[in-house]
Design a protein around this motif. Structure first.
Motif, PDB file in Angstrom:
ATOM      1  N   ASP A  14       0.823  -1.209   0.000  1.00  0.00           N
ATOM      2  CA  ASP A  14       0.000   0.000   0.000  1.00  0.00           C
ATOM      3  C   ASP A  14       0.858   1.260   0.000  1.00  0.00           C
ATOM      4  O   ASP A  14       0.540   2.234  -0.684  1.00  0.00           O
ATOM      5  N   SER A  15       1.968   1.237   0.743  1.00  0.00           N
ATOM      6  CA  SER A  15       2.842   2.414   0.769  1.00  0.00           C
ATOM      7  C   SER A  15       3.516   2.622  -0.583  1.00  0.00           C
ATOM      8  O   SER A  15       3.741   3.746  -0.997  1.00  0.00           O
ATOM      9  N   LEU A  16       3.809   1.526  -1.292  1.00  0.00           N
ATOM     10  CA  LEU A  16       4.388   1.641  -2.627  1.00  0.00           C
ATOM     11  C   LEU A  16       3.380   2.251  -3.593  1.00  0.00           C
ATOM     12  O   LEU A  16       3.725   3.092  -4.420  1.00  0.00           O
ATOM     13  N   ILE A  17       2.121   1.867  -3.464  1.00  0.00           N
ATOM     14  CA  ILE A  17       1.072   2.434  -4.310  1.00  0.00           C
ATOM     15  C   ILE A  17       0.945   3.935  -4.055  1.00  0.00           C
ATOM     16  O   ILE A  17       0.821   4.726  -4.985  1.00  0.00           O
ATOM     17  N   VAL A  18       1.002   4.333  -2.794  1.00  0.00           N
ATOM     18  CA  VAL A  18       0.946   5.765  -2.460  1.00  0.00           C
ATOM     19  C   VAL A  18       2.136   6.492  -3.080  1.00  0.00           C
ATOM     20  O   VAL A  18       1.990   7.556  -3.682  1.00  0.00           O
ATOM     21  N   LEU A  20       4.019   5.651  -5.701  1.00  0.00           N
ATOM     22  CA  LEU A  20       3.902   5.731  -7.158  1.00  0.00           C
ATOM     23  C   LEU A  20       2.802   6.695  -7.586  1.00  0.00           C
ATOM     24  O   LEU A  20       2.907   7.356  -8.610  1.00  0.00           O
ATOM     25  N   GLY A  21       1.760   6.767  -6.803  1.00  0.00           N
ATOM     26  CA  GLY A  21       0.674   7.683  -7.131  1.00  0.00           C
ATOM     27  C   GLY A  21       1.067   9.145  -7.038  1.00  0.00           C
ATOM     28  O   GLY A  21       0.430  10.013  -7.633  1.00  0.00           O
ATOM     29  N   MET A  22       2.130   9.435  -6.305  1.00  0.00           N
ATOM     30  CA  MET A  22       2.586  10.819  -6.150  1.00  0.00           C
ATOM     31  C   MET A  22       3.553  11.253  -7.251  1.00  0.00           C
ATOM     32  O   MET A  22       3.897  12.426  -7.331  1.00  0.00           O
ATOM     33  N   ILE A  23       3.975  10.342  -8.094  1.00  0.00           N
ATOM     34  CA  ILE A  23       4.982  10.662  -9.115  1.00  0.00           C
ATOM     35  C   ILE A  23       4.477  11.636 -10.179  1.00  0.00           C
ATOM     36  O   ILE A  23       5.159  12.599 -10.503  1.00  0.00           O
ATOM     37  N   PRO A  24       3.298  11.426 -10.773  1.00  0.00           N
ATOM     38  CA  PRO A  24       2.920  12.262 -11.919  1.00  0.00           C
ATOM     39  C   PRO A  24       2.627  13.721 -11.551  1.00  0.00           C
ATOM     40  O   PRO A  24       1.525  14.060 -11.181  1.00  0.00           O
ATOM     41  N   ARG A  25       3.619  14.527 -11.660  1.00  0.00           N
ATOM     42  CA  ARG A  25       3.456  15.967 -11.446  1.00  0.00           C
ATOM     43  C   ARG A  25       4.046  16.706 -12.642  1.00  0.00           C
ATOM     44  O   ARG A  25       4.660  17.750 -12.503  1.00  0.00           O
ATOM     45  N   GLY A  26       3.858  16.125 -13.799  1.00  0.00           N
ATOM     46  CA  GLY A  26       4.471  16.643 -15.006  1.00  0.00           C
ATOM     47  C   GLY A  26       4.041  18.031 -15.406  1.00  0.00           C
ATOM     48  O   GLY A  26       4.818  18.790 -15.983  1.00  0.00           O
ATOM     49  N   GLU A  27       2.801  18.399 -15.107  1.00  0.00           N
ATOM     50  CA  GLU A  27       2.333  19.713 -15.548  1.00  0.00           C
ATOM     51  C   GLU A  27       3.122  20.842 -14.901  1.00  0.00           C
ATOM     52  O   GLU A  27       3.408  21.850 -15.542  1.00  0.00           O
ATOM     53  N   VAL A  28       3.520  20.679 -13.656  1.00  0.00           N
ATOM     54  CA  VAL A  28       4.316  21.713 -12.982  1.00  0.00           C
ATOM     55  C   VAL A  28       5.698  21.806 -13.626  1.00  0.00           C
ATOM     56  O   VAL A  28       6.196  22.903 -13.896  1.00  0.00           O
ATOM     57  N   PRO A  62       0.691   5.485 -13.784  1.00  0.00           N
ATOM     58  CA  PRO A  62      -0.660   4.897 -13.803  1.00  0.00           C
ATOM     59  C   PRO A  62      -0.681   3.473 -14.371  1.00  0.00           C
ATOM     60  O   PRO A  62      -1.458   2.643 -13.913  1.00  0.00           O
ATOM     61  N   LEU A  63       0.184   3.199 -15.341  1.00  0.00           N
ATOM     62  CA  LEU A  63       0.243   1.843 -15.886  1.00  0.00           C
ATOM     63  C   LEU A  63       0.746   0.855 -14.838  1.00  0.00           C
ATOM     64  O   LEU A  63       0.225  -0.253 -14.708  1.00  0.00           O
ATOM     65  N   LEU A  64       1.766   1.256 -14.087  1.00  0.00           N
ATOM     66  CA  LEU A  64       2.286   0.401 -13.018  1.00  0.00           C
ATOM     67  C   LEU A  64       1.239   0.197 -11.931  1.00  0.00           C
ATOM     68  O   LEU A  64       1.056  -0.919 -11.434  1.00  0.00           O
ATOM     69  N   LEU A  65       0.571   1.265 -11.565  1.00  0.00           N
ATOM     70  CA  LEU A  65      -0.459   1.159 -10.530  1.00  0.00           C
ATOM     71  C   LEU A  65      -1.593   0.248 -10.970  1.00  0.00           C
ATOM     72  O   LEU A  65      -2.105  -0.546 -10.181  1.00  0.00           O
ATOM     73  N   LEU A  69      -2.590  -2.849  -8.725  1.00  0.00           N
ATOM     74  CA  LEU A  69      -3.888  -2.804  -8.046  1.00  0.00           C
ATOM     75  C   LEU A  69      -4.818  -3.923  -8.492  1.00  0.00           C
ATOM     76  O   LEU A  69      -5.626  -4.401  -7.711  1.00  0.00           O
ATOM     77  N   PHE A  70      -4.719  -4.310  -9.735  1.00  0.00           N
ATOM     78  CA  PHE A  70      -5.657  -5.282 -10.273  1.00  0.00           C
ATOM     79  C   PHE A  70      -5.012  -6.605 -10.644  1.00  0.00           C
ATOM     80  O   PHE A  70      -5.528  -7.333 -11.464  1.00  0.00           O
ATOM     81  N   GLU A  71      -3.878  -6.923 -10.009  1.00  0.00           N
ATOM     82  CA  GLU A  71      -3.236  -8.208 -10.293  1.00  0.00           C
ATOM     83  C   GLU A  71      -4.036  -9.331  -9.680  1.00  0.00           C
ATOM     84  O   GLU A  71      -4.702  -9.178  -8.662  1.00  0.00           O
ATOM     85  N   LYS A  72      -3.987 -10.472 -10.315  1.00  0.00           N
ATOM     86  CA  LYS A  72      -4.788 -11.621  -9.847  1.00  0.00           C
ATOM     87  C   LYS A  72      -3.957 -12.551  -9.041  1.00  0.00           C
ATOM     88  O   LYS A  72      -2.831 -12.682  -9.064  1.00  0.00           O
TER      89      LYS A  72
END
Length: 72
Positions: A14-18, A20-28, A62-65, A69-72
């Motif tokens: 869960d901490s890894l997901i958090v 990775l979710g913080m990475i995309p800040r490309g617009e700035v 997002p692709l990694l997440l 998140l949806f791995e079986k």
């Protein structure tokens, strides 16, 4: 951010997901790069490299997440 999530008691996955979710800040980064280019602080080549890096770091997490998140 991942370390903060771990310290808050989240599971490792869960901490890894958090994190990775913080990475995309490309617009700035793109705005800052454009300002640097307009002020002649960076060259066109550096600007292109910064834009490419911003696009990659916006698209890949997002692709990694999705896979984690949806791995079986």
């Amino acid at each position: 951010m991942r370390i903060t999530a771990l310290l808050a008691g989240m599971a490792r996955k869960d901490s890894l997901i958090v994190g990775l979710g913080m990475i995309p800040r490309g617009e700035v980064a793109m705005i800052v790069a454009l300002i640097g280019l307009n002020q002649k602080l960076i060259t066109q080549e550096v600007y292109a490299a910064l834009i490419l890096m911003s696009l990659l770091t916006t698209v890949i997490p997002p692709l990694l997440l999705r896979n984690w998140l949806f791995e079986k």
